[in-house]
Scaffold this active site. Sequence first.
Site, PDB file in Angstrom:
ATOM      1  N   LEU A 204       0.829  -1.207   0.000  1.00 47.43           N
ATOM      2  CA  LEU A 204       0.000   0.000   0.000  1.00 47.43           C
ATOM      3  C   LEU A 204       0.867   1.263   0.000  1.00 47.43           C
ATOM      4  O   LEU A 204       2.025   1.241   0.417  1.00 47.43           O
ATOM      5  CB  LEU A 204      -0.905   0.024   1.244  1.00 47.43           C
ATOM      6  CG  LEU A 204      -1.886  -1.153   1.396  1.00 47.43           C
ATOM      7  CD1 LEU A 204      -2.621  -1.047   2.727  1.00 47.43           C
ATOM      8  CD2 LEU A 204      -2.864  -1.190   0.228  1.00 47.43           C
ATOM      9  N   CYS A 205       0.282   2.370  -0.448  1.00 47.69           N
ATOM     10  CA  CYS A 205       0.949   3.668  -0.356  1.00 47.69           C
ATOM     11  C   CYS A 205       0.950   4.109   1.110  1.00 47.69           C
ATOM     12  O   CYS A 205      -0.016   3.831   1.804  1.00 47.69           O
ATOM     13  CB  CYS A 205       0.209   4.711  -1.191  1.00 47.69           C
ATOM     14  SG  CYS A 205       0.240   4.312  -2.952  1.00 47.69           S
ATOM     15  N   PRO A 206       1.993   4.800   1.616  1.00 53.91           N
ATOM     16  CA  PRO A 206       3.136   5.283   0.823  1.00 53.91           C
ATOM     17  C   PRO A 206       4.301   4.289   0.753  1.00 53.91           C
ATOM     18  O   PRO A 206       5.350   4.654   0.246  1.00 53.91           O
ATOM     19  CB  PRO A 206       3.557   6.540   1.603  1.00 53.91           C
ATOM     20  CG  PRO A 206       3.304   6.155   3.027  1.00 53.91           C
ATOM     21  CD  PRO A 206       2.089   5.257   3.016  1.00 53.91           C
TER      22      PRO A 206
END
Lengths: 255, 68
Positions: free
Chosen positions: B11-13
């Site tokens: 997942l981001c970040p």
Amino acid sequence: MTLTGAELERYSRQLVMAEWSGTAQRRLGEARVMVLGVGALGTPVATYLVGAGVGHVVLVDSDVVELSNLHRQTVHSTGDLGTAKVESAAARLRALNPEVHVEPLRLRVDVRTAPGLVAGASLVVDCSDSFDTRYAVNDACCAAGVPLVEAGVLGLGGLVLSIRPGRSACYRCAFPTPPPAGAVPSCREAGVLGPMAGIVGSHQALEALKLVAEVGEPLLDRLLQIEGRDATQTIVSVRRRPDCPACARVAAAAQ
Amino acid sequence: MSAELDLTGVLCPMTWVRTRLALEDLDPGERLEVRLDPGEPLESVPRSAREDGHEVAERGEIVSILKR
């Protein structure tokens, strides 16, 4: 030094910054930083250095936690009263980040002990509260070529100065003579508001991270004055003094 | 020389954290191919790479970054 998955996650919000990098993070991880004093300034300094992943943080202080410390020295708790400050801070900081080697050293910082304390350090952060100690730490860092972040806080004001011995003005260049005895009240006499210590100490922590990681522009030859009363900050230029007894003969520290 | 990085499921970040660190290990002119999930990862990583000055080509779920 390779960052583990947990370290990537722990430091992710600084690793995503455009100004930061894996190299900057590794520089922190390989550094040994001396925090001289774990009181008002040492609270934010030690907390943010340990949080950011400085590899080895040495805490030096000879005092025990007192009730009158706690409004500003929030690394300690009411249950720590009477405990050595370095021990209560070390327990809290190890709980914050077990990846960091936190070393408590119950010792008074003075002209006699300063040279041995700063030897071999990547950086020294002076969080002491007396002029005598500041001059002793400054002189020891200049003699050893160790970079230093100086700061002071009193009432609603404070100042911060970073020092690369031999390259930028040292504390003695900026303040050649101590104020006459009694001219400046001590923290005990004048008091200080907790957030002022937090603001000044946080600036000091930021300078320490910048110097160790080699990121941004530290306060070299620039004295930051912070006035909490009207929320203003002023930068005052300072210069090396050719006749400075502490740093005039120090060769520029190799980079 | 080129490198590959499979960031599916990431997942981001963290996607950009891992991409940046992989780019740091390359020399300018070398290429990094990153496999990303659709949605925020595929939208933001190419943008961040371009903002950092790299040359970016997108082929489906693969983002090809030429390090500058």
